[in-house]
Write an enzyme that holds these catalytic residues in place. Structure first.
Site, PDB file in Angstrom:
ATOM      1  CB  SER A   1     -10.829  16.539  -6.713  1.00  0.00           C
ATOM      2  OG  SER A   1     -11.577  17.541  -6.050  1.00  0.00           O
TER       3      SER A   1
ATOM      4  CE1 TYR B   1      -9.347  14.207  -2.066  1.00  0.00           C
ATOM      5  CE2 TYR B   1     -10.208  16.331  -2.791  1.00  0.00           C
ATOM      6  CZ  TYR B   1     -10.253  14.943  -2.802  1.00  0.00           C
ATOM      7  OH  TYR B   1     -11.222  14.303  -3.545  1.00  0.00           O
TER       8      TYR B   1
END
Length: 270
Positions: free
Chosen positions: A137, A150
């Site tokens: 990401s 995350y």
């Protein structure tokens, strides 16, 4: 890479980026192995993919993973490209977040994705070909508020993949790391909040992001060109990713260390 006739195994294939990758790979002539926890949704994606194999399992279940790996390998005689795509995001302040949220996100987004790859690197190395694609990401390039867990796992996944790429650089097996920005999926809706429950609503940035089909096409085009680091983002997110892009020369330098016997010297205690 030409995907025609290749077998591609995708985790997190029941929706979002995983489903879009499966449909696009099928259009490009690949045979798709689809994994996730929801068999009905996986079958719905498979219905769009011509010949496809549905292997539902929880990525945290090592025994189920091993069984699925054997089935995936034997279906067409091997796995040519594998997408470590399964994952869950987060939307909560670190100050408020229970440690169980960190442990769950680490288990799903990092440990399970490493286990997925570890189960295939021997198979691919023995064949002298193949590719592993890890979906990280932009949050794996730049720390983003409300996503401490995350970011930790996406940074970690990229680190594992970069080191693995160097180790496999003489084997014929390629390693790609994909850094998506905001893509139109359920990632924000399914994200965990401070107590570990699902958020249940999306973000404006996600809803206005890159369509999943477009993002998947960009990813596959980049893999076909042999790109090792693939940034799929727009605007400020793209700028953040590009600012932290790893120079190809550095990847080449580390691979050169392996070619010159670095691992053998380390094993010998030098």
């Amino acid at each position: 890479m030409d995907f025609t006739g290749k077998t591609a195994w995708i985790t997190g294939a029941s929706s979002g980026i995983g489903a879009a990758l499966a449909r696009d790979l099928s259009r490009r002539g690949a045979h798709c192995v689809l994994s996730g926890r929801d068999e009905a949704r996986l079958q719905s994606v498979a219905d769009d993919c011509g010949e496809a194999l549905v292997l539902p399992f929880d990525v945290r279940d090592d025994d189920a993973l091993a069984e699925a790996r054997d089935k995936a390998i034997h279906w067409k005689g091997g796995v040519d490209i594998a997408f470590a795509n399964a994952g869950v995001s987060q939307r909560s302040r670190a100050l408020d977040t229970d440690m169980k949220v960190y442990r769950e996100i680490i288990a799903i987004d990092l440990t399970a994705q490493i286990a997925f790859a570890q189960g295939l690197i021997g198979h691919m190395s023995e064949r002298g070909s193949g590719a592993l694609a890890f979906v990280s990401s932009i949050a794996g390039k730049v720390g983003v508020p409300m996503r401490t867990a995350y970011c930790a796992v996406k940074f970690g996944l990229a680190g594992y993949a970069d080191a693995l790429r160097a180790e496999l650089s003489q084997s014929g097996v390629g390693v790609h790391v994909i850094y998506p920005g905001s893509v139109v999926t359920d990632v924000a809706r399914n994200a965990l909040v401070a107590d570990g429950s699902a958020r249940g609503r999306s973000d404006k940035a996600i809803d206005e992001g890159i369509p999943a089909r477009e993002a998947a096409a960009t990813m596959l085009d980049a893999i076909a060109r042999g790109e090792r680091e693939i940034i799929v983002a727009r605007g400020f997110e793209e700028q953040m990713g590009e600012t932290r892009r790893t120079p190809d020369a550095l990847f080449d330098q580390v691979a050169g260390m392996v070619a010159a016997g670095y691992m053998e010297r380390m094993e010998a205690g030098e």
